[in-house]
Design a protein around this motif. Sequence first.
Motif, PDB file in Angstrom:
ATOM      1  N   ARG A 127       0.489   4.093  -2.909  1.00  0.00           N
ATOM      2  CA  ARG A 127       0.190   5.503  -2.592  1.00  0.00           C
ATOM      3  C   ARG A 127       1.259   6.437  -3.162  1.00  0.00           C
ATOM      4  N   LYS A 128       2.525   6.048  -3.049  1.00  0.00           N
ATOM      5  CA  LYS A 128       3.616   6.855  -3.589  1.00  0.00           C
ATOM      6  C   LYS A 128       3.478   6.973  -5.104  1.00  0.00           C
TER       7      LYS A 128
ATOM      8  N   ALA B 285       0.688   9.358  -5.894  1.00  0.00           N
ATOM      9  CA  ALA B 285       1.086  10.746  -5.638  1.00  0.00           C
ATOM     10  C   ALA B 285       1.996  11.285  -6.748  1.00  0.00           C
TER      11      ALA B 285
ATOM     12  N   LEU C  80       0.807  -1.225   0.000  1.00  0.00           N
ATOM     13  CA  LEU C  80       0.000   0.000   0.000  1.00  0.00           C
ATOM     14  C   LEU C  80       0.840   1.275   0.000  1.00  0.00           C
TER      15      LEU C  80
END
Length: 77
Positions: free
Chosen positions: A64-65, A68, A60
């Motif tokens: 998420r990185k 982004a 996760l």
Amino acid sequence: MTDKELETVMDGIAQAEAVREELGAALAGVGVTLPSLALDVPMVAACHAEPLVDLGRCNLPTARKLAAVLRAAGTAR
């Protein structure tokens, strides 16, 4: 498989490996590592299929990185 077909398959694999390396380097440049970035083995083994790069599984925080980084790239346009 003819020699020409084998040559075409091997060229496709070489191109896919180069793209995989290029993608891995680009992701690393923005702090994202996909640990299972690889060629799609069933596609590599198929005689007439175009090789695919398998982006693999990630945890996760990595997902998420990546999200982004993609959002930031999208707003930079």
